[in-house]
Design an enzyme around this catalytic site. Structure first.
Site, PDB file in Angstrom:
ATOM      1  N   HIS A   9     -60.373 -79.258 -59.850  1.00  0.00           N
ATOM      2  CA  HIS A   9     -59.994 -79.440 -58.447  1.00  0.00           C
ATOM      3  C   HIS A   9     -60.980 -78.757 -57.506  1.00  0.00           C
ATOM      4  O   HIS A   9     -61.674 -77.798 -57.862  1.00  0.00           O
ATOM      5  CB  HIS A   9     -58.586 -78.895 -58.206  1.00  0.00           C
ATOM      6  CG  HIS A   9     -58.473 -77.408 -58.450  1.00  0.00           C
ATOM      7  ND1 HIS A   9     -58.878 -76.474 -57.522  1.00  0.00           N
ATOM      8  CD2 HIS A   9     -58.018 -76.710 -59.511  1.00  0.00           C
ATOM      9  CE1 HIS A   9     -58.675 -75.263 -57.994  1.00  0.00           C
ATOM     10  NE2 HIS A   9     -58.158 -75.373 -59.209  1.00  0.00           N
ATOM     11  N   GLU A  87     -52.976 -75.510 -64.646  1.00  0.00           N
ATOM     12  CA  GLU A  87     -53.810 -74.326 -64.846  1.00  0.00           C
ATOM     13  C   GLU A  87     -53.120 -73.369 -65.810  1.00  0.00           C
ATOM     14  O   GLU A  87     -51.899 -73.417 -66.002  1.00  0.00           O
ATOM     15  CB  GLU A  87     -54.050 -73.646 -63.484  1.00  0.00           C
ATOM     16  CG  GLU A  87     -54.852 -72.357 -63.512  1.00  0.00           C
ATOM     17  CD  GLU A  87     -56.231 -72.505 -64.116  1.00  0.00           C
ATOM     18  OE1 GLU A  87     -56.300 -72.675 -65.362  1.00  0.00           O
ATOM     19  OE2 GLU A  87     -57.230 -72.426 -63.383  1.00  0.00           O
TER      20      GLU A  87
END
Length: 247
Positions: A9, A87
């Site tokens: 990202h 994550e």
């Protein structure tokens, strides 16, 4: 030969503030949006096409994927979301400043928390409001599937089933796959694909918003891999990630 593209990202608000983020659902910064858009432009200019995209259930990755696809005029592509691409969970460090932690505990300890393969940070308490066990997006998971902390080894253990059950079969069926995920879920996939040792994985840093292309053989073994874009800029971005945990 198959091709797979991975994108971490774009810069998030907590990347900018140098905070441990983990499963906290933060926004992209304007820079992060620009990085995602640039990733899409690079893919379009390179003639890349995709049949399906995968991302996590965290909006910094979701928005990165959307902005990249928007630049390619491919926002209509099917997208599969999975918590397994989230994550790594940073436990009790989530929300804390990496530099402050380095001053308090030393650069070496923060490097272990950030990059070691099998040493997790201190865990959150189960009722800590920074946790995700009451988050509706994880309501269908067993409580133990929603971590209170993770090391990279734990992240690999949850990412690989999704790779084996969903991503790899899609690639082998001939689908062109794009994945927008996170630094550590991508490190987990890269470790697996490249056969990186537990000791050497500490040195791998994934820059924000830069497409990483894998060319894979019939057994999904890497032929080669490379980042799109200016090599010097990519190296500087990876070095910046490496320096985040220093006092």
């Amino acid at each position: 030969m198959y091709k797979l593209v991975l994108i971490r990202h774009g810069e998030s608000t907590w990347n900018l503030e140098n905070r441990f983020t983990g499963w906290t659902d933060v926004e992209l910064t304007p820079t992060g949006v620009s990085q995602a858009q640039q990733a899409g432009r690079l893919l379009k200019e390179g003639g890349y096409e995709f049949d399906i995209a995968y991302t996590s259930v965290l909006k910094r990755a979701i928005w990165t994927l959307w902005h990249a696809l928007d630049q390619m005029d491919r926002t209509w592509l099917p997208v599969a979301h999975s918590w397994r691409l989230n994550e790594r969970h940073y436990g009790a460090l989530q929300g804390l400043n990496k530099g402050d932690m380095a001053k308090q505990y030393g650069d070496a300890q923060v490097l272990i928390w950030r990059r070691s393969y099998d040493t997790p940070p201190p865990a959150l308490e189960a009722d800590d409001p920074r946790g995700q066990r009451q988050d509706v997006r994880y309501a269908k998971l067993d409580a133990e599937q929603v971590p209170l902390t993770e090391c990279l080894k734990d992240t690999v253990a949850r990412v690989l089933p999704f790779w084996n059950d969903s991503i790899a079969p899609a690639i082998l069926s001939g689908k062109r796959v794009l994945i927008a995920a996170h630094g550590n879920s991508i490190r987990a996939m890269v470790k697996y694909l490249d056969g990186i040792s537990d000791a050497d994985i500490v040195n791998l840093n994934i820059p924000n918003g830069v497409p990483l292309v894998y060319e894979l053989d019939a057994d999904l073994k890497p032929i080669r891999s490379y980042y799109l874009g200016d090599a010097e800029a990519v190296a500087k971005a990876a070095a910046a990630v490496a320096n985040q945990g220093k006092a």
